[in-house]
Scaffold this motif. Structure first.
Motif, mmCIF file in Angstrom:
data_model
loop_
_atom_site.group_PDB
_atom_site.id
_atom_site.type_symbol
_atom_site.label_atom_id
_atom_site.label_comp_id
_atom_site.label_asym_id
_atom_site.label_seq_id
_atom_site.Cartn_x
_atom_site.Cartn_y
_atom_site.Cartn_z
ATOM 1 N N UNK A 1 10.943 49.231 83.895
ATOM 2 C CA UNK A 1 11.051 47.770 83.913
ATOM 3 C C UNK A 1 12.393 47.349 84.498
ATOM 4 N N UNK A 2 12.475 46.071 84.855
ATOM 5 C CA UNK A 2 13.675 45.474 85.452
ATOM 6 C C UNK A 2 14.109 46.265 86.682
ATOM 7 N N UNK A 3 13.145 46.654 87.517
ATOM 8 C CA UNK A 3 13.424 47.550 88.638
ATOM 9 C C UNK A 3 13.964 46.802 89.858
ATOM 10 N N UNK A 4 14.852 47.482 90.543
ATOM 11 C CA UNK A 4 15.364 47.052 91.848
ATOM 12 C C UNK A 4 15.244 48.245 92.779
ATOM 13 N N UNK A 5 14.699 48.047 93.960
ATOM 14 C CA UNK A 5 14.498 49.157 94.893
ATOM 15 C C UNK A 5 14.835 48.681 96.299
ATOM 16 N N UNK A 6 16.052 49.037 96.744
ATOM 17 C CA UNK A 6 16.548 48.584 98.056
ATOM 18 C C UNK A 6 16.974 49.804 98.861
ATOM 19 N N UNK B 1 19.193 52.058 101.060
ATOM 20 C CA UNK B 1 20.647 52.125 101.187
ATOM 21 C C UNK B 1 21.055 53.008 102.371
ATOM 22 N N UNK B 2 20.583 54.239 102.395
ATOM 23 C CA UNK B 2 20.868 55.141 103.515
ATOM 24 C C UNK B 2 19.523 55.626 104.053
ATOM 25 N N UNK B 3 18.931 54.903 105.025
ATOM 26 C CA UNK B 3 17.578 55.234 105.495
ATOM 27 C C UNK B 3 17.459 56.660 106.039
ATOM 28 N N UNK B 4 18.505 57.165 106.684
ATOM 29 C CA UNK B 4 18.428 58.500 107.279
ATOM 30 C C UNK B 4 18.161 59.577 106.228
ATOM 31 N N UNK B 5 18.677 59.382 105.032
ATOM 32 C CA UNK B 5 18.473 60.346 103.950
ATOM 33 C C UNK B 5 17.446 59.868 102.932
ATOM 34 N N UNK B 6 16.853 58.692 103.198
ATOM 35 C CA UNK B 6 15.925 58.074 102.257
ATOM 36 C C UNK B 6 16.565 57.889 100.881
ATOM 37 N N UNK B 7 17.847 57.505 100.867
ATOM 38 C CA UNK B 7 18.550 57.210 99.626
ATOM 39 C C UNK B 7 18.427 55.712 99.366
ATOM 40 N N UNK B 8 18.007 55.358 98.165
ATOM 41 C CA UNK B 8 17.741 53.968 97.838
ATOM 42 C C UNK B 8 18.560 53.541 96.622
ATOM 43 N N UNK B 9 18.926 52.260 96.583
ATOM 44 C CA UNK B 9 19.507 51.687 95.375
ATOM 45 C C UNK B 9 18.338 51.326 94.468
ATOM 46 N N UNK B 10 17.968 52.282 93.647
ATOM 47 C CA UNK B 10 16.779 52.157 92.808
ATOM 48 C C UNK B 10 17.224 52.139 91.352
ATOM 49 N N UNK B 11 17.040 50.995 90.694
ATOM 50 C CA UNK B 11 17.425 50.832 89.294
ATOM 51 C C UNK B 11 16.192 50.541 88.459
ATOM 52 N N UNK B 12 16.238 50.930 87.208
ATOM 53 C CA UNK B 12 15.152 50.631 86.286
ATOM 54 C C UNK B 12 15.425 51.245 84.929
ATOM 55 N N UNK B 13 14.762 50.724 83.904
ATOM 56 C CA UNK B 13 14.929 51.252 82.547
ATOM 57 C C UNK B 13 13.560 51.431 81.904
ATOM 58 N N UNK B 14 13.493 52.394 80.987
ATOM 59 C CA UNK B 14 12.313 52.567 80.146
ATOM 60 C C UNK B 14 12.790 52.828 78.721
ATOM 61 N N UNK C 1 14.747 39.770 85.119
ATOM 62 C CA UNK C 1 15.151 40.985 84.422
ATOM 63 C C UNK C 1 15.833 41.976 85.373
ATOM 64 N N UNK C 2 15.334 42.054 86.617
ATOM 65 C CA UNK C 2 15.936 43.011 87.550
ATOM 66 C C UNK C 2 17.357 42.590 87.909
ATOM 67 N N UNK C 3 17.597 41.287 88.020
ATOM 68 C CA UNK C 3 18.951 40.807 88.310
ATOM 69 C C UNK C 3 19.862 41.031 87.115
ATOM 70 N N UNK C 4 19.305 40.941 85.911
ATOM 71 C CA UNK C 4 20.091 41.161 84.699
ATOM 72 C C UNK C 4 20.561 42.610 84.627
ATOM 73 N N UNK C 5 19.680 43.563 84.945
ATOM 74 C CA UNK C 5 20.075 44.973 84.934
ATOM 75 C C UNK C 5 21.130 45.252 85.993
ATOM 76 N N UNK C 6 20.938 44.697 87.190
ATOM 77 C CA UNK C 6 21.941 44.877 88.244
ATOM 78 C C UNK C 6 23.278 44.274 87.833
#
Length: 527
Positions: free
Chosen positions: A67-72, A74-87, A1-6
């Motif tokens: 659901x279908x979450x992805x959390x990677x 992206x920019x560690x210095x700013x704690x910015x993440x590629x965070x996807x998900x739906x509800x 599901x997470x790959x489907x959302x991405x």
């Protein structure tokens, strides 16, 4: 599901790049322009199928859970993440975006607006889809801002290159208003992230503003709210919308009204309500006041345009109606109650379906008559769509009565729930003030019925004239007939009409998704 959302978020972007590349010899066909338009239909169709599969695989027993979450990272210095998900809040908007974009691509395949190369047109539509889908799927504040801004440039070029009269001025007004609002919004997002130590929207919503002082919340709501209000659009920051809709091509107006306006109200629900509750509590009465002012203003503007002799443009009238309808959405959000917020989310989806259908129909009328001017359409004896093109006239009347909130159709439930929410707002908000807002909003529904019925009477009724218009043919019996709904138009419009009826007769389909998520959102991340 997470790959489907991405995949749903990224696929349109890859499709846009592919649309600009030379087509392989076997796929060019006889007409390269039709080949690239077919590519647009294929990509948006695949994304729609993926969105439907995602909705089918969604855990409907726990719609408040991300659901279908992805959390990677992206920019560690700013704690910015590629965070996807739906509800349950974002899923309906995701599916609506995929559906409307596919229908626009299908419509454009048969009725491409006049302008430059279809390659650029298809690429811009796909970039616009990717940015909109990302806005509803990302769970990081900075990523939300990037997705929020990603849609501006494609829409600017769609208006400026494929639009109608005064397209350059309308495109510049659109981009300047939205960019200036976005600059202010970015400052508010940065303030929240820096003061709380994270840009993660789930963590911030769970914290429910406890890590932010009241003064920081008030400043953040003011800054972010301005940016979101411009995109919504909220009165008096709405003036870019009528010009943009009037100049935009048909599919541009459908996407602008159907999905882009929802990005602003979604930001209010996803960011401001759970992350800055104290700030929202401070500004809720003012937001409600602006919302009901927009309801009345939009309705009065539509009445003025519909009045005989005013030279009102039908597309401009539908644009002003959006100002009023989005006022109901903002009023529901301002109540800060589950009833009001659920009503706002329902009205969001209903507006996307109904107004998207209205802009399709008005575009078809303009193509057939060569104008959208109401006085020209009505003329001395009326455009008489019932007599010239009965199916087109009947569908226009259906969309109009759905827009005015007829019970049994989608437009009814959102407005009713927002008014119920205003009757009993959240604790600490002034009940007399909100009940006054409720009364004003209810009066706005009467004005909406007045101008919509006036439009139906002037455009659909009357006796056909002897003047032949573009798209009009001599009927063997002696009367002049317009081309009625074509097969491709039927394919593009039927899903919107069917879903308008389904949502009106079975509102639990949508409310069953949104209500648990809204309850959790307003409770500070606790189910």
């Amino acid at each position: 599901m997470q790959f489907l959302l991405a995949f749903i978020v990224v696929a349109p972007l890859l499709g846009a790049v592919a649309a600009l590349l030379p087509a392989p010899p076997g796929l060019r066909g006889r007409n390269p322009d039709q080949a690239v338009l077919r590519h647009g239909v294929t990509v948006t169709g695949v994304v729609l199928i993926a969105a439907i599969v995602l909705a089918a695989g969604f855990d409907h027993d726990h719609p408040s859970k991300m659901q279908a979450t992805t959390d990677i990272s992206w920019i560690p210095a700013l704690d910015v993440r590629i965070h996807l998900g739906i509800d349950g809040i974002s899923l309906p908007l995701l599916v609506l975006t995929a559906l409307l974009t596919f229908l626009c691509a299908l419509y454009s395949y048969f009725s491409m607006p006049s302008g430059p190369s279809p390659k650029a047109f298809v690429a811009l539509i796909l970039v616009l889809e990717s940015g909109t889908l990302a806005t509803f799927a990302v769970l990081d504040l900075l990523l939300f801002f990037l997705a929020f801004e990603m849609v501006l440039i494609p829409m600017y070029f769609l208006i400026a290159r494929w639009g109608g009269d005064r397209k350059q001025a309308a495109a510049w007004k659109f981009i300047l208003y939205t960019l200036l609002g976005s600059v202010v919004m970015l400052l508010g997002l940065l303030l929240i992230g820096l003061k709380s130590g994270t840009f993660d929207m789930v963590a911030l919503a769970t914290d429910n503003g406890r890590g932010l002082t009241s003064s920081v919340q008030v400043i953040a709501v003011l800054a972010i709210g301005i940016g979101l209000a411009v995109k919504t659009p909220m009165w008096p920051l709405h003036s870019w919308l009528p010009d943009a809709h009037t100049a935009a091509p048909t599919v541009g107006s459908v996407l602008l009204a159907g999905v882009m306006l929802k990005m602003g109200t979604y930001g209010f629900v996803r960011i401001l309500l759970p992350i800055t509750p104290d700030g929202m509590h401070t500004f809720a009465p003012y937001l409600a006041a602006f919302a009901v002012a927009g309801i009345i203003y939009g309705s009065l503007a539509c009445l003025a345009l519909a009045r005989p002799g005013s030279r009102g443009d039908l597309k401009r009238l539908i644009a002003y109606s959006s100002v009023g309808h989005m006022g109901f959405v903002l009023l529901g959000i301002a109540t800060m109650t589950p009833t009001g917020v659920n009503g706002a989310l329902f009205a969001n989806i209903a507006h996307g379906l109904i107004t998207g259908l209205l802009f399709f129909l008005v575009g078809a009328v303009k193509d057939r008559y060569g104008t959208a001017d109401l006085d020209t359409l009505a003329g001395a004896t009326g455009a008489a769509l019932y007599g010239r093109a009965p199916r087109l006239g009947a569908l226009l009347a259906f969309a109009a009565v759905a827009s005015l909130g007829l019970p049994g159709l989608a437009g009814f439930w959102g407005e009713m729930l927002t008014l119920f929410g205003a009757f009993d707002p959240a604790e600490g908000l002034s009940r007399p003030a909100f009940r006054t807002f409720m009364a004003i909003g209810a009066f706005g529904t009467l004005l909406t019925a007045a101008y919509m019925l006036l439009v139906v009477r002037r455009v659909c009724m009357g006796e056909p004239t002897e003047t032949r218009h573009p798209g009009e043919a001599q009927h063997p019996g002696g009367t002049r007939q317009l081309a009625d709904i074509q097969a491709y138009e039927f394919a593009a419009w039927t899903p919107l009409a069917a879903l308008t009826v389904l949502a009106g007769l079975w509102p639990a389909v949508l409310l069953g998704l949104t209500d648990p998520a809204v309850q959790k959102l307003l409770a500070g991340g606790k189910s």
